[in-house]
Design an enzyme around this catalytic site. Sequence first.
Site, PDB file in Angstrom:
ATOM      1  N   TYR A   1       0.830  -1.153   0.020  1.00 41.86           N
ATOM      2  CA  TYR A   1      -0.091  -0.045   0.013  1.00 41.86           C
ATOM      3  C   TYR A   1       0.863   1.267   0.013  1.00 41.86           C
ATOM      4  O   TYR A   1       1.934   1.459   0.895  1.00 41.86           O
ATOM      5  CB  TYR A   1      -0.910   0.027   1.143  1.00 41.86           C
ATOM      6  CG  TYR A   1      -2.253   0.122   0.776  1.00 41.86           C
ATOM      7  CD1 TYR A   1      -2.923   1.084   0.124  1.00 41.86           C
ATOM      8  CD2 TYR A   1      -3.264  -1.218   0.992  1.00 41.86           C
ATOM      9  CE1 TYR A   1      -4.257   1.049  -0.395  1.00 41.86           C
ATOM     10  CE2 TYR A   1      -4.512  -1.210   0.802  1.00 41.86           C
ATOM     11  CZ  TYR A   1      -4.935  -0.198  -0.137  1.00 41.86           C
ATOM     12  OH  TYR A   1      -6.348   0.004  -0.595  1.00 41.86           O
TER      13      TYR A   1
ATOM     14  N   GLU B   1      -0.415   4.892  -0.432  1.00 39.58           N
ATOM     15  CA  GLU B   1      -1.198   6.140  -0.901  1.00 39.58           C
ATOM     16  C   GLU B   1      -0.202   7.486  -0.471  1.00 39.58           C
ATOM     17  O   GLU B   1       0.470   7.521   0.391  1.00 39.58           O
ATOM     18  CB  GLU B   1      -2.456   6.260   0.028  1.00 39.58           C
ATOM     19  CG  GLU B   1      -3.599   5.808  -0.712  1.00 39.58           C
ATOM     20  CD  GLU B   1      -4.700   5.748   0.523  1.00 39.58           C
ATOM     21  OE1 GLU B   1      -4.919   6.845   1.046  1.00 39.58           O
ATOM     22  OE2 GLU B   1      -5.661   4.852   0.621  1.00 39.58           O
TER      23      GLU B   1
ATOM     24  N   ASP C   1      -5.784  14.440 -24.399  1.00 39.26           N
ATOM     25  CA  ASP C   1      -5.904  13.132 -24.061  1.00 39.26           C
ATOM     26  C   ASP C   1      -5.003  12.182 -25.321  1.00 39.26           C
ATOM     27  O   ASP C   1      -5.667  12.105 -26.300  1.00 39.26           O
ATOM     28  CB  ASP C   1      -7.150  12.827 -24.065  1.00 39.26           C
ATOM     29  CG  ASP C   1      -7.316  11.381 -23.840  1.00 39.26           C
ATOM     30  OD1 ASP C   1      -6.293  10.433 -23.737  1.00 39.26           O
ATOM     31  OD2 ASP C   1      -8.583  10.882 -23.397  1.00 39.26           O
TER      32      ASP C   1
ATOM     33  N   THR D   1      -3.186   6.744 -21.632  1.00 43.97           N
ATOM     34  CA  THR D   1      -2.938   5.309 -21.521  1.00 43.97           C
ATOM     35  C   THR D   1      -1.629   4.986 -21.747  1.00 43.97           C
ATOM     36  O   THR D   1      -0.582   5.797 -22.174  1.00 43.97           O
ATOM     37  CB  THR D   1      -3.734   4.253 -22.060  1.00 43.97           C
ATOM     38  OG1 THR D   1      -3.615   4.601 -23.738  1.00 43.97           O
ATOM     39  CG2 THR D   1      -5.196   4.718 -21.836  1.00 43.97           C
TER      40      THR D   1
ATOM     41  N   LYS E   1      -1.246   1.337 -25.057  1.00 41.31           N
ATOM     42  CA  LYS E   1      -1.764   1.496 -26.456  1.00 41.31           C
ATOM     43  C   LYS E   1      -0.600   1.343 -27.334  1.00 41.31           C
ATOM     44  O   LYS E   1       0.333   0.744 -27.160  1.00 41.31           O
ATOM     45  CB  LYS E   1      -2.752   2.413 -26.711  1.00 41.31           C
ATOM     46  CG  LYS E   1      -4.017   2.305 -25.787  1.00 41.31           C
ATOM     47  CD  LYS E   1      -5.187   3.228 -26.380  1.00 41.31           C
ATOM     48  CE  LYS E   1      -5.952   3.436 -25.248  1.00 41.31           C
ATOM     49  NZ  LYS E   1      -7.238   2.947 -24.960  1.00 41.31           N
TER      50      LYS E   1
ATOM     51  N   ARG F   1      -1.207  -2.003 -18.775  1.00 41.05           N
ATOM     52  CA  ARG F   1      -2.313  -1.251 -18.836  1.00 41.05           C
ATOM     53  C   ARG F   1      -2.476  -0.439 -17.647  1.00 41.05           C
ATOM     54  O   ARG F   1      -2.138  -0.622 -16.632  1.00 41.05           O
ATOM     55  CB  ARG F   1      -3.599  -2.511 -18.426  1.00 41.05           C
ATOM     56  CG  ARG F   1      -3.750  -3.339 -19.211  1.00 41.05           C
ATOM     57  CD  ARG F   1      -5.119  -4.097 -19.253  1.00 41.05           C
ATOM     58  NE  ARG F   1      -6.066  -3.256 -19.860  1.00 41.05           N
ATOM     59  CZ  ARG F   1      -6.090  -2.955 -21.248  1.00 41.05           C
ATOM     60  NH1 ARG F   1      -5.346  -4.112 -22.263  1.00 41.05           N
ATOM     61  NH2 ARG F   1      -6.886  -2.128 -21.836  1.00 41.05           N
TER      62      ARG F   1
HETATM   63  N1  PLP Z   1      -8.959   8.122 -23.816  1.00 41.39           N
HETATM   64  C1  PLP Z   1      -9.063   7.651 -25.026  1.00 41.39           C
HETATM   65  C2  PLP Z   1      -8.559   8.622 -26.114  1.00 41.39           C
HETATM   66  C3  PLP Z   1      -9.220   6.559 -25.157  1.00 41.39           C
HETATM   67  O1  PLP Z   1      -9.098   5.975 -26.524  1.00 41.39           O
HETATM   68  C4  PLP Z   1      -9.212   5.542 -24.182  1.00 41.39           C
HETATM   69  C5  PLP Z   1      -9.493   4.027 -24.383  1.00 41.39           C
HETATM   70  O2  PLP Z   1     -10.131   3.329 -25.217  1.00 41.39           O
HETATM   71  C6  PLP Z   1      -9.294   6.004 -22.873  1.00 41.39           C
HETATM   72  C7  PLP Z   1      -9.103   7.488 -22.752  1.00 41.39           C
HETATM   73  C8  PLP Z   1      -9.520   5.101 -21.652  1.00 41.39           C
HETATM   74  O3  PLP Z   1      -8.541   4.177 -21.246  1.00 41.39           O
HETATM   75  P1  PLP Z   1      -8.768   3.096 -20.333  1.00 41.39           P
HETATM   76  O4  PLP Z   1      -9.408   1.793 -20.899  1.00 41.39           O
HETATM   77  O5  PLP Z   1      -7.320   2.672 -19.849  1.00 41.39           O
HETATM   78  O6  PLP Z   1      -9.432   3.562 -19.227  1.00 41.39           O
END
Ligand code: PLP
Length: 480
Positions: free
Chosen positions: A66, A68, A243, A272, A275, A281
Amino acid sequence: MAEPYSTESIAYRSALEVIRGVEPRVADAIAAELTDQREMLKLIASENYASPAVLLAMGNWLSDKYAEGTVGRRFYAGCRNVDTVEALAAEHARNVFGAAHAYAQPHSGIDANLVAFWAVLSQRVETPGLARAGVRQVNDLTEQDWAQLRAEFGNQRMLGMSLDAGGHLTHGFRPNISGKMFDQRSYGTDPQTGLLDYEALRATAREFRPLIIVAGYSAYPRLVNFRIMREIADEVGATLMVDMAHFAGLVAGKVLTGDFDPVPHANIVTTTTHKSLRGPRGGMVLCDDALAEHVDRGCPMVLGGPLPHVMAAKAVALAEAARPEFGSYAQAVVDNARALAEGLLTRGAKLVTGGTDNHLVLIDVSGYGLTGRQAEAALLDSGIVTNRNSVPQDPNGAWYTSGIRIGTPALTTRGLGAAEMDEIAGLIDTVLSGTTAAAAPKGGLSKAHHVLDAAVADQVAKRASDLLAGFPLYSGIDLS
Ligand code: PLP
């Protein structure tokens, strides 16, 4: 090209035996997943093959801890090793992306976006609210001031890319918490060209005056100019959040630079790590100095305790992404996507925007007389794993859709190149041309069911598997 992950097979053989001794069905499922990944064409644009070093960094006793808090400032004792891996993940992230600050704790992309939204709310709503009341923290507010602040949290605006133009559910859409938190409006693409319409976006931003403009996508096959996005955000007093979940690997590999690299332009960037970046993950947030202290409140504000084993794997993946080979990989991902798009166009397929500049291609399968759902199922019958996706102004909605999204990060890791992409385009075209919509029970055509000659499906699946046999995966593990 040499098999990417050949040498570490022994570790996995032993791991499978240990698991088999406790719950053999889990060991069988893990082994079966390897078979699927070996034999099927993995064209899901958001998937990849993480390296053995990344996978092994996750399967160990760091998982038991843990932790935090943040590095050097934990709510638990005994966190020195977690501090080491979290600090390394953040350091590698800052170096790879040239960011002022990195936060490696988010468990996924959705979580990274939540951390980012609340960091901006903390900076731009909570901090002025506390100053106005003359207190240092929320616990010191009167009930009346607290009620006012909570109302202000719930009264903020966000502008994000529309879902059918390729945006993501977490960019302010109602099924996701972001749509329940923010008053959202979306921007889209030009109906003629399919390209992002910056002037329409600017006009919406001027009128709507959002707190946050979100750029980034899950299914847009072209580049986004983040310099223009920042210019628009500055003009209307919005925070620019990018994002880059899908294209982080192309940023790390320096394929997206200048106006197309989000990091120098955005106030805050989320991603993320699994990908195109090819890590475990998970999620991550990068930001400028002004947002750093707000981002670091992610846990416990919106995140559960950090996952130290996953942060260790993020550090390993980012160390891999810092190597020159990763730049070649990222360039090959884009070259392969272009070859795949050209192979499809040559065979008469209809592509959203007419092609690609990044790692993904969006096929409008209405040209084959199919819904996305029928096309996805027919391709799966034939050993080709994809996912259906809306196209702009999709007449079939978000469930059946009219599109198939395909991407090259995974097969590029495996070593496939332009010649194989052209052959794969041919396989996809063979399947989609040979598929028809099934009859609906009440007459007319079904949107869900399809008809495909089993001989065609088997022949394509066999060719896909033979093609992949030339690009082995963990050949040291014999599952027979
Ligand atoms: N943001 C975008 C642009 C995505 O394509 C995705 C996943 O498909 C996410 C966020 C969410 O990611 P996660 O599935 O790891 O929560």
